[in-house]
Write a protein that holds these residues in place. Structure first.
Motif, PDB file in Angstrom:
ATOM      1  N   ALA B 115      31.753  29.506  25.758  1.00  0.00           N
ATOM      2  CA  ALA B 115      32.641  29.145  26.860  1.00  0.00           C
ATOM      3  C   ALA B 115      33.820  30.111  26.967  1.00  0.00           C
ATOM      4  O   ALA B 115      34.383  30.288  28.050  1.00  0.00           O
ATOM      5  CB  ALA B 115      33.170  27.726  26.661  1.00  0.00           C
ATOM      6  N   ILE B 116      34.171  30.723  25.830  1.00  0.00           N
ATOM      7  CA  ILE B 116      35.306  31.672  25.841  1.00  0.00           C
ATOM      8  C   ILE B 116      34.862  33.046  26.333  1.00  0.00           C
ATOM      9  O   ILE B 116      35.626  33.766  26.983  1.00  0.00           O
ATOM     10  CB  ILE B 116      35.915  31.795  24.422  1.00  0.00           C
ATOM     11  N   ALA B 117      33.608  33.400  26.022  1.00  0.00           N
ATOM     12  CA  ALA B 117      33.128  34.762  26.297  1.00  0.00           C
ATOM     13  C   ALA B 117      33.327  35.192  27.754  1.00  0.00           C
ATOM     14  O   ALA B 117      33.846  36.298  27.990  1.00  0.00           O
ATOM     15  CB  ALA B 117      31.665  34.874  25.876  1.00  0.00           C
ATOM     16  N   PRO B 118      32.959  34.356  28.758  1.00  0.00           N
ATOM     17  CA  PRO B 118      33.150  34.829  30.150  1.00  0.00           C
ATOM     18  C   PRO B 118      34.601  35.155  30.466  1.00  0.00           C
ATOM     19  O   PRO B 118      34.887  36.097  31.212  1.00  0.00           O
ATOM     20  CB  PRO B 118      32.659  33.632  30.987  1.00  0.00           C
ATOM     21  N   LEU B 119      35.515  34.375  29.861  1.00  0.00           N
ATOM     22  CA  LEU B 119      36.936  34.618  30.098  1.00  0.00           C
ATOM     23  C   LEU B 119      37.361  35.961  29.499  1.00  0.00           C
ATOM     24  O   LEU B 119      38.065  36.754  30.133  1.00  0.00           O
ATOM     25  CB  LEU B 119      37.741  33.479  29.461  1.00  0.00           C
ATOM     26  N   LEU B 120      36.896  36.189  28.279  1.00  0.00           N
ATOM     27  CA  LEU B 120      37.246  37.454  27.613  1.00  0.00           C
ATOM     28  C   LEU B 120      36.683  38.641  28.384  1.00  0.00           C
ATOM     29  O   LEU B 120      37.297  39.715  28.444  1.00  0.00           O
ATOM     30  CB  LEU B 120      36.718  37.464  26.181  1.00  0.00           C
ATOM     31  N   LEU B 121      35.503  38.434  28.993  1.00  0.00           N
ATOM     32  CA  LEU B 121      34.872  39.539  29.733  1.00  0.00           C
ATOM     33  C   LEU B 121      35.653  39.905  30.988  1.00  0.00           C
ATOM     34  O   LEU B 121      35.522  41.009  31.519  1.00  0.00           O
ATOM     35  CB  LEU B 121      33.435  39.158  30.113  1.00  0.00           C
ATOM     36  N   ILE B 122      36.496  38.972  31.443  1.00  0.00           N
ATOM     37  CA  ILE B 122      37.354  39.276  32.601  1.00  0.00           C
ATOM     38  C   ILE B 122      38.489  40.201  32.170  1.00  0.00           C
ATOM     39  O   ILE B 122      38.846  41.152  32.854  1.00  0.00           O
ATOM     40  CB  ILE B 122      37.921  37.973  33.205  1.00  0.00           C
ATOM     41  N   TYR B 123      39.037  39.927  30.964  1.00  0.00           N
ATOM     42  CA  TYR B 123      40.240  40.658  30.532  1.00  0.00           C
ATOM     43  C   TYR B 123      39.938  41.933  29.750  1.00  0.00           C
ATOM     44  O   TYR B 123      40.775  42.819  29.663  1.00  0.00           O
ATOM     45  CB  TYR B 123      41.110  39.749  29.649  1.00  0.00           C
ATOM     46  N   LEU B 124      38.753  42.000  29.145  1.00  0.00           N
ATOM     47  CA  LEU B 124      38.455  43.128  28.265  1.00  0.00           C
ATOM     48  C   LEU B 124      37.185  43.850  28.705  1.00  0.00           C
ATOM     49  O   LEU B 124      36.353  43.274  29.415  1.00  0.00           O
ATOM     50  CB  LEU B 124      38.262  42.637  26.819  1.00  0.00           C
ATOM     51  N   GLU B 125      37.062  45.095  28.246  1.00  0.00           N
ATOM     52  CA  GLU B 125      35.800  45.819  28.436  1.00  0.00           C
ATOM     53  C   GLU B 125      34.718  45.073  27.646  1.00  0.00           C
ATOM     54  O   GLU B 125      35.017  44.451  26.616  1.00  0.00           O
ATOM     55  CB  GLU B 125      35.930  47.235  27.885  1.00  0.00           C
ATOM     56  N   ALA B 126      33.484  45.156  28.109  1.00  0.00           N
ATOM     57  CA  ALA B 126      32.401  44.376  27.485  1.00  0.00           C
ATOM     58  C   ALA B 126      32.293  44.581  25.960  1.00  0.00           C
ATOM     59  O   ALA B 126      32.231  43.590  25.214  1.00  0.00           O
ATOM     60  CB  ALA B 126      31.082  44.689  28.161  1.00  0.00           C
ATOM     61  N   PRO B 127      32.287  45.839  25.478  1.00  0.00           N
ATOM     62  CA  PRO B 127      32.149  45.993  24.018  1.00  0.00           C
ATOM     63  C   PRO B 127      33.309  45.335  23.255  1.00  0.00           C
ATOM     64  O   PRO B 127      33.100  44.707  22.214  1.00  0.00           O
ATOM     65  CB  PRO B 127      32.157  47.512  23.805  1.00  0.00           C
ATOM     66  N   SER B 128      34.522  45.445  23.800  1.00  0.00           N
ATOM     67  CA  SER B 128      35.689  44.833  23.137  1.00  0.00           C
ATOM     68  C   SER B 128      35.591  43.315  23.181  1.00  0.00           C
ATOM     69  O   SER B 128      35.907  42.630  22.203  1.00  0.00           O
ATOM     70  CB  SER B 128      36.981  45.278  23.803  1.00  0.00           C
ATOM     71  N   ALA B 129      35.150  42.782  24.331  1.00  0.00           N
ATOM     72  CA  ALA B 129      35.025  41.327  24.464  1.00  0.00           C
ATOM     73  C   ALA B 129      34.000  40.779  23.472  1.00  0.00           C
ATOM     74  O   ALA B 129      34.216  39.733  22.847  1.00  0.00           O
ATOM     75  CB  ALA B 129      34.614  40.977  25.893  1.00  0.00           C
ATOM     76  N   VAL B 130      32.885  41.505  23.317  1.00  0.00           N
ATOM     77  CA  VAL B 130      31.848  41.078  22.360  1.00  0.00           C
ATOM     78  C   VAL B 130      32.428  41.097  20.947  1.00  0.00           C
ATOM     79  O   VAL B 130      32.228  40.155  20.158  1.00  0.00           O
ATOM     80  CB  VAL B 130      30.609  42.007  22.460  1.00  0.00           C
ATOM     81  N   LEU B 131      33.167  42.142  20.627  1.00  0.00           N
ATOM     82  CA  LEU B 131      33.778  42.254  19.295  1.00  0.00           C
ATOM     83  C   LEU B 131      34.748  41.095  19.046  1.00  0.00           C
ATOM     84  O   LEU B 131      34.739  40.482  17.967  1.00  0.00           O
ATOM     85  CB  LEU B 131      34.510  43.599  19.173  1.00  0.00           C
ATOM     86  N   VAL B 132      35.565  40.780  20.039  1.00  0.00           N
ATOM     87  CA  VAL B 132      36.545  39.700  19.875  1.00  0.00           C
ATOM     88  C   VAL B 132      35.827  38.356  19.699  1.00  0.00           C
ATOM     89  O   VAL B 132      36.223  37.536  18.866  1.00  0.00           O
ATOM     90  CB  VAL B 132      37.520  39.663  21.076  1.00  0.00           C
ATOM     91  N   CYS B 133      34.747  38.147  20.466  1.00  0.00           N
ATOM     92  CA  CYS B 133      33.990  36.890  20.334  1.00  0.00           C
ATOM     93  C   CYS B 133      33.437  36.746  18.915  1.00  0.00           C
ATOM     94  O   CYS B 133      33.558  35.676  18.293  1.00  0.00           O
ATOM     95  CB  CYS B 133      32.830  36.862  21.328  1.00  0.00           C
ATOM     96  N   ALA B 134      32.837  37.802  18.416  1.00  0.00           N
ATOM     97  CA  ALA B 134      32.258  37.760  17.058  1.00  0.00           C
ATOM     98  C   ALA B 134      33.373  37.535  16.033  1.00  0.00           C
ATOM     99  O   ALA B 134      33.201  36.782  15.064  1.00  0.00           O
ATOM    100  CB  ALA B 134      31.513  39.056  16.771  1.00  0.00           C
ATOM    101  N   PHE B 135      34.519  38.168  16.249  1.00  0.00           N
ATOM    102  CA  PHE B 135      35.665  37.996  15.344  1.00  0.00           C
ATOM    103  C   PHE B 135      36.121  36.542  15.326  1.00  0.00           C
ATOM    104  O   PHE B 135      36.347  35.963  14.259  1.00  0.00           O
ATOM    105  CB  PHE B 135      36.806  38.917  15.804  1.00  0.00           C
ATOM    106  N   LEU B 136      36.236  35.951  16.516  1.00  0.00           N
ATOM    107  CA  LEU B 136      36.743  34.571  16.601  1.00  0.00           C
ATOM    108  C   LEU B 136      35.838  33.592  15.851  1.00  0.00           C
ATOM    109  O   LEU B 136      36.309  32.641  15.237  1.00  0.00           O
ATOM    110  CB  LEU B 136      36.877  34.136  18.071  1.00  0.00           C
ATOM    111  N   VAL B 137      34.540  33.834  15.914  1.00  0.00           N
ATOM    112  CA  VAL B 137      33.600  32.928  15.244  1.00  0.00           C
ATOM    113  C   VAL B 137      33.675  33.110  13.723  1.00  0.00           C
ATOM    114  O   VAL B 137      33.614  32.144  12.967  1.00  0.00           O
ATOM    115  CB  VAL B 137      32.157  33.177  15.749  1.00  0.00           C
TER     116      VAL B 137
END
Lengths: 289, 269
Positions: B115-137
């Motif tokens: 649920a967070i990933a789509p939001l992060l993809l708005i604010y960050l470049e895709a590779p960074s958003a993926v990295l942040v999602c994996a970090f958060l988990v």
């Protein structure tokens, strides 16, 4: 109650006629020694301790710990023996009354041996004993001779690289004692250190402890609920009652130090044990009143 | 009765590894036999041999994707270790830091990453958003386990350090951090697996194609094209990556705890 006059040779009531004691002179020497070492390292006056939950652990406690002596606190569970050690160590403070220490409050002034060996499982025997020196900023190289000397003193010279889980219960307790002794503290506090050990190991460690006490001249305050252990080890026994914790009787053990080989089977030992047992029974009766 | 290893004079490692390997081989053989004997089409269930063949033939597509996913996973895990341990140490040193930040860490943990990933993809470049999602988990298990370990140091040892007038940092370095090590390593093993899951989930949400595509995108892409053998091949690589991460962290754990901690040490003397 104990006061500063307790322990004078003239006050000591021998529990047997002098003619019955084959080494009466030795006993007299021991009694005189108690008199000579009267300078208090720690004094508690009318001391009380009330915990946050309202439990009154100690009340109206008067106690002197004299330099060079082996003092045992004997009493039933929950009578505040360990609380006294924590107060003396400065790990807790009195709620009422006063506690004065006649020794410097630095890192090396007090050693503490807990009921469990309380070793750091991730550290080798050497590193466990090295702890106090390391916290003083002393390097491992500089500390090595002292640490190895203390390990040899407790009979663990060959176990320096072992880890605590690789040792027996008795050996772990020796490490704990070595850790306390490495700083050569003038005062050593021991909280039922041998309670969890088997009888044979306990007897051996009792003898070793008395030898160390003789060699290092460290003042020892020892907590136990064993009458036999308290009589064997001590110059003086303070018998405690519970609810609230207080000292109800003092017994001077005027037997020669070091203990004779047959001391445990001697009449004198039995008499002292009888005296301590009666005092302990009195402490239990106080609780039941 | 003699133990299995003594009868056949097998080395100890062989006795330990043989049962799971034999079970795995038997399962593969049963799967292969079922597909061949029942003539199951590959777009329904490919045989293990076909999956292996696809791994080889599609290696030019799959292995670069694996590297992308692994890079994300390991980067996120490293960040989670730094962030989790760092914050746990701050929690242990100052209670007000714990009271201030723990609620936010819990909010991040309980909110589903998908649920967070789509939001992060708005604010960050895709590779960074993926990295942040994996970090958060991966972050929370490392934080909570390390914080628990730092708070679980033996009470008597804490008293001993007080008696020796140890400074706050001496207590941290010589007592609290070593005491927390088994807890941290437990959190790290959980975090390692979760970082991979987080990376895969975020890659699916990102749907990032092209050179930077990870394994999750390759799975989705293969699904659209009904290339089921490639889906299985990609899944096999993900599983292998997860097992490799877990095994590496287990080896690290054994190396650090081997001689002293009950979870990793051999029998007592």
């Amino acid at each position: 109650m104990l006061d500063s006059s307790c322990g004078r040779a003239s006050d000591i009531a021998l529990p047997w006629p002098v003619w019955a004691w084959p080494a009466a002179l030795d006993a007299y020497d021991a009694a005189m020694m108690v008199e000579l070492v009267t300078k208090p390292l720690v004094s508690l006056r009318n001391a009380g301790k009330i915990y946050k939950n309202g439990t009154v652990a100690l009340a109206g406690l008067d106690l002197d710990v004299r330099e060079g002596e082996f003092l045992t606190l004997l009493g039933p569970s929950g009578c505040g023996k360990s609380t006294i050690l924590r107060l003396i160590a400065g790990l807790d403070s009195v709620s009422s009354g006063t506690l004065t220490r006649g020794l410097a409050r630095d890192r090396a002034s007090i050693g503490f041996v807990f009921q469990d060996p309380t070793l750091m499982p991730w550290a080798s025997v050497f590193d466990n004993v090295f702890l106090g020196l390391r916290l003083q900023g002393i390097s491992r190289r500089d500390a090595a001779p002292v640490v190895n000397e203390v390990l040899a003193l407790v009979g663990l010279g060959a176990e320096a690289t072992a880890f605590p889980r690789e040792l027996s219960g008795g050996m772990r307790m020796r490490v704990s004692i070595a850790r306390a002794l490495v700083l050569h503290p003038p005062l050593l506090l021991m909280d039922e250190p041998f309670a969890a050990l088997d009888e044979t190991t306990r007897f051996k460690l009792n003898d070793d402890l008395l030898t160390l006490h003789g060699e290092l001249a460290t003042t020892i305050v020892f907590v136990t609920h064993s009458v036999y252990e308290s009589v064997y080890l001590s110059h003086r026994i303070a018998v405690m009652a519970a609810r609230p914790g207080r000292i109800i009787e003092e017994i001077a053990i005027s037997a020669p130090s070091p203990r004779a080989k047959n001391f445990r089977t001697s009449t004198a030992y039995a008499n002292f044990c009888a005296q301590a047992s009666l005092a302990l029974q009195g402490a239990m009766d106080e609780v039941l009143k | 009765m003699k133990p299995f290893g003594a009868i056949w004079r097998l080395p100890r490692w062989a006795v330990r590894t043989a049962p799971p390997v034999l079970v795995f081989m038997a399962m593969l053989a049963a799967w292969e036999a079922y597909v061949r004997l029942r003539h199951v089409p590959a777009y329904i269930l490919p045989s293990p041999s076909l999956v292996l063949e696809t791994l080889v033939t599609d290696r030019g597509t799959l292995f670069p994707a694996l590297l992308v996913t692994l890079k994300t996973t390991l980067g996120a895990l490293a960040a989670a270790v730094l962030g989790g341990v760092g914050l746990a140490v701050l929690f242990a040193q100052w209670k007000w830091v714990e009271r201030s930040f723990l609620p936010f860490a819990i909010v991040l943990q309980v909110t589903p990453i998908i649920a967070i990933a789509p939001l992060l993809l708005i604010y960050l470049e895709a590779p960074s958003a993926v990295l942040v999602c994996a970090f958060l988990v991966a972050f929370f298990p490392i934080l909570s386990n390390t914080a628990l370990g730092l708070a679980s140091a033996d009470r008597n040892l804490i008293d001993l350090f007080k008696l020796y007038r140890a400074t706050r940092w001496q207590t941290l370095i010589y007592l609290r951090l070593p005491a927390a090590l088994p807890y941290f390593l437990g959190g790290l093993r959980i975090g390692g697996g979760l970082a991979l899951i987080g990376a895969i989930a975020a890659e699916l949400a990102a749907g990032n194609a092209g050179k930077g595509a990870g394994l999750a995108f390759r799975i989705a892409e293969a699904g659209y094209r009904l290339n089921i053998p490639r889906m299985f091949a990609a899944l096999t690589l993900i599983s292998a990556a997860g097992i490799a991460i877990f095994a590496a962290l287990s080896v690290l754990s054994a190396a650090l705890l081997g001689r002293w901690h009950e979870s990793a040490a051999g029998p007592e003397r």
